[in-house]
Design a protein around this motif. Sequence first.
Motif, PDB file in Angstrom:
ATOM      1  N   GLY A  86       4.813  34.488 -34.052  1.00  0.00           N
ATOM      2  CA  GLY A  86       3.754  34.253 -35.941  1.00  0.00           C
ATOM      3  C   GLY A  86       5.013  34.286 -36.856  1.00  0.00           C
ATOM      4  N   GLN A  87       5.205  33.154 -35.990  1.00  0.00           N
ATOM      5  CA  GLN A  87       6.170  32.127 -37.423  1.00  0.00           C
ATOM      6  C   GLN A  87       5.654  31.053 -36.920  1.00  0.00           C
ATOM      7  OE1 GLN A  87       7.872  33.349 -39.630  1.00  0.00           O
ATOM      8  NE2 GLN A  87       7.831  35.644 -39.208  1.00  0.00           N
ATOM      9  N   PRO A  88       5.128  30.405 -38.041  1.00  0.00           N
ATOM     10  CA  PRO A  88       4.679  28.717 -37.546  1.00  0.00           C
ATOM     11  C   PRO A  88       6.027  28.154 -37.336  1.00  0.00           C
ATOM     12  CG  PRO A  88       4.077  29.528 -39.916  1.00  0.00           C
ATOM     13  CD  PRO A  88       4.592  30.656 -39.145  1.00  0.00           C
ATOM     14  N   LYS A  89       5.940  27.735 -36.351  1.00  0.00           N
ATOM     15  CA  LYS A  89       7.113  26.593 -35.929  1.00  0.00           C
ATOM     16  C   LYS A  89       6.466  25.646 -34.771  1.00  0.00           C
ATOM     17  CE  LYS A  89       9.253  30.061 -33.031  1.00  0.00           C
ATOM     18  NZ  LYS A  89       8.773  30.794 -33.142  1.00  0.00           N
ATOM     19  N   ALA A 118       9.683  24.634 -40.108  1.00  0.00           N
ATOM     20  CA  ALA A 118       9.878  24.486 -38.297  1.00  0.00           C
ATOM     21  C   ALA A 118       8.925  24.015 -38.066  1.00  0.00           C
ATOM     22  CB  ALA A 118      10.893  25.795 -38.786  1.00  0.00           C
ATOM     23  N   VAL A 119       7.761  23.491 -38.843  1.00  0.00           N
ATOM     24  CA  VAL A 119       6.882  23.371 -37.858  1.00  0.00           C
ATOM     25  C   VAL A 119       7.191  21.579 -37.427  1.00  0.00           C
ATOM     26  CG1 VAL A 119       4.503  22.207 -37.859  1.00  0.00           C
ATOM     27  CG2 VAL A 119       5.174  24.940 -38.085  1.00  0.00           C
ATOM     28  N   ASP A 120       7.267  21.168 -36.329  1.00  0.00           N
ATOM     29  CA  ASP A 120       7.468  19.621 -36.203  1.00  0.00           C
ATOM     30  C   ASP A 120       6.462  19.424 -36.543  1.00  0.00           C
ATOM     31  OD1 ASP A 120       8.599  16.864 -35.314  1.00  0.00           O
ATOM     32  OD2 ASP A 120       8.616  17.628 -33.798  1.00  0.00           O
ATOM     33  N   LEU A 121       5.455  18.525 -37.642  1.00  0.00           N
ATOM     34  CA  LEU A 121       4.273  17.962 -38.148  1.00  0.00           C
ATOM     35  C   LEU A 121       4.870  16.333 -37.846  1.00  0.00           C
ATOM     36  CD1 LEU A 121       1.299  18.947 -39.304  1.00  0.00           C
ATOM     37  CD2 LEU A 121       2.538  18.058 -41.173  1.00  0.00           C
ATOM     38  N   SER A 122       3.071  15.913 -37.074  1.00  0.00           N
ATOM     39  CA  SER A 122       2.840  14.691 -36.584  1.00  0.00           C
ATOM     40  C   SER A 122       1.038  13.863 -37.299  1.00  0.00           C
ATOM     41  CB  SER A 122       3.175  14.311 -35.053  1.00  0.00           C
ATOM     42  OG  SER A 122       4.270  15.030 -34.559  1.00  0.00           O
ATOM     43  N   LEU A 123       1.570  13.236 -37.980  1.00  0.00           N
ATOM     44  CA  LEU A 123       0.391  12.584 -38.389  1.00  0.00           C
ATOM     45  C   LEU A 123       0.169  11.367 -37.265  1.00  0.00           C
ATOM     46  CD1 LEU A 123      -2.197  12.679 -40.188  1.00  0.00           C
ATOM     47  CD2 LEU A 123      -1.181  11.363 -42.067  1.00  0.00           C
ATOM     48  N   ARG A 124      -1.908  10.752 -36.748  1.00  0.00           N
ATOM     49  CA  ARG A 124      -2.079   9.949 -36.058  1.00  0.00           C
ATOM     50  C   ARG A 124      -3.509   9.294 -36.660  1.00  0.00           C
ATOM     51  NH1 ARG A 124      -5.187   8.051 -32.134  1.00  0.00           N
ATOM     52  NH2 ARG A 124      -5.433  11.058 -31.216  1.00  0.00           N
ATOM     53  N   THR A 125      -3.605   8.211 -37.183  1.00  0.00           N
ATOM     54  CA  THR A 125      -4.886   8.209 -37.847  1.00  0.00           C
ATOM     55  C   THR A 125      -5.105   7.158 -36.997  1.00  0.00           C
ATOM     56  OG1 THR A 125      -3.787   6.210 -38.696  1.00  0.00           O
ATOM     57  CG2 THR A 125      -3.830   7.314 -39.998  1.00  0.00           C
ATOM     58  N   ALA A 126      -6.870   7.732 -37.076  1.00  0.00           N
ATOM     59  CA  ALA A 126      -7.983   6.560 -35.696  1.00  0.00           C
ATOM     60  C   ALA A 126      -9.404   7.134 -36.276  1.00  0.00           C
ATOM     61  CB  ALA A 126      -7.710   6.995 -35.067  1.00  0.00           C
ATOM     62  N   HIS A 275      -6.368  31.940 -29.291  1.00  0.00           N
ATOM     63  CA  HIS A 275      -5.177  32.056 -30.035  1.00  0.00           C
ATOM     64  C   HIS A 275      -5.303  31.133 -30.457  1.00  0.00           C
ATOM     65  CE1 HIS A 275      -0.968  33.953 -30.982  1.00  0.00           C
ATOM     66  NE2 HIS A 275      -1.683  32.180 -30.307  1.00  0.00           N
ATOM     67  N   GLN A 276      -5.419  31.199 -32.018  1.00  0.00           N
ATOM     68  CA  GLN A 276      -5.020  30.065 -32.894  1.00  0.00           C
ATOM     69  C   GLN A 276      -3.687  30.622 -33.715  1.00  0.00           C
ATOM     70  OE1 GLN A 276      -6.057  29.582 -37.062  1.00  0.00           O
ATOM     71  NE2 GLN A 276      -7.253  28.546 -35.972  1.00  0.00           N
ATOM     72  N   TYR A 277      -2.394  29.175 -32.397  1.00  0.00           N
ATOM     73  CA  TYR A 277      -1.279  29.597 -32.881  1.00  0.00           C
ATOM     74  C   TYR A 277      -0.714  29.416 -33.914  1.00  0.00           C
ATOM     75  CZ  TYR A 277      -0.266  25.008 -32.290  1.00  0.00           C
ATOM     76  OH  TYR A 277      -1.467  23.623 -31.951  1.00  0.00           O
ATOM     77  N   SER A 278       0.042  30.093 -34.651  1.00  0.00           N
ATOM     78  CA  SER A 278       0.511  30.414 -36.213  1.00  0.00           C
ATOM     79  C   SER A 278       1.321  29.014 -36.781  1.00  0.00           C
ATOM     80  CB  SER A 278       2.323  31.583 -36.640  1.00  0.00           C
ATOM     81  OG  SER A 278       1.954  32.291 -35.438  1.00  0.00           O
ATOM     82  N   ALA A 279       0.795  27.763 -36.525  1.00  0.00           N
ATOM     83  CA  ALA A 279       1.283  26.632 -36.970  1.00  0.00           C
ATOM     84  C   ALA A 279       0.145  26.023 -37.874  1.00  0.00           C
ATOM     85  CB  ALA A 279       2.072  25.082 -36.145  1.00  0.00           C
ATOM     86  N   LEU A 280      -1.110  25.987 -36.619  1.00  0.00           N
ATOM     87  CA  LEU A 280      -2.285  25.927 -36.779  1.00  0.00           C
ATOM     88  C   LEU A 280      -2.807  26.304 -37.823  1.00  0.00           C
ATOM     89  CD1 LEU A 280      -4.560  23.489 -36.514  1.00  0.00           C
ATOM     90  CD2 LEU A 280      -4.931  25.500 -34.158  1.00  0.00           C
TER      91      LEU A 280
END
Length: 296
Positions: A86-89, A118-126, A275-280
């Motif tokens: 329940g905690q975004p990470k 605590a969320v390890d966010l990555s971004l990719r362009t395409a 289930h949509q996990y908390s980070a998303l």
Amino acid sequence: MELNDLLTFATVARTGGITRAAEALNTVQSNVTQRIKALEAEIGTALFERHSRGMTLTGAGRRLLPYAQRMAALSREALLAARDDGQPKGPLMIGSMETTAAVRLPALLAGFHRRFPAVDLSLRTAPTADLVTSVLDGTLDGAFVAGPIEHAELDALIAFREELVLITARRFDSLGALRSGTPESGPTALVFRIGCTYRHRLEQLLTEFGWPSAARCELGTLDGMIGCVAAGMGVALLPRAVVERSELADSVSVHTLKPSQARVETLFIHRRAAHQYSALAGFTACLDGKDADIAA
């Protein structure tokens, strides 16, 4: 079938070779080769054609791939769901069109990171087409794409509304001047690679202008594209917000289009899941206005 064999197969299919797949999976090439051979032996047919440029799928491989991608996505979803308290990470992999990433996302991503460090966010362009495929196969958790998008396995919400404009060299101060000062075959269309929705829109626009066979030149960056337009190499179709924020904005002419040609919605898509996990969930909340603190 072993799940790891299917995951390896899907990675080789995505990367196009054993070496690149081993790098993506953080393993050695011999392990990748062994798993592919084991899967081919179990099925009883070759899944790849080997050649000097890498590996391409056989007919059997193309038929197996959607199932392998689905299992890979489900496996990742199951792992994230089990770990989600329940905690975004944890990891969150987001994709975006180049134009959206350049203008719309910096403040949004910075605000999200401040709220959920605590969320390890990555971004990719395409391009949009590649992003949709990556969301469907689980490589990306979500992506910003050009609408409309309708798919039974995807949920979408409107993230931004854009106005597309045609940009040309400064000497063309109107669309009429462009028509009169351009060869009969039309101007060169400066575009991103195939799969880009804005490319498709520009091709449609040039056809409406009477130039269905206009030459195309693929470019990889926004600055490069706007710079080439300023130098008189061709024309491009981009969101007005992108052009106005460019350092080269004063070096090009910006032409307003009819609403039917100019309007486009940028959607945020993600796979439908039990289930949509908390980070998303936290990320989508900032887009639909449920979390004013993030959105600010």
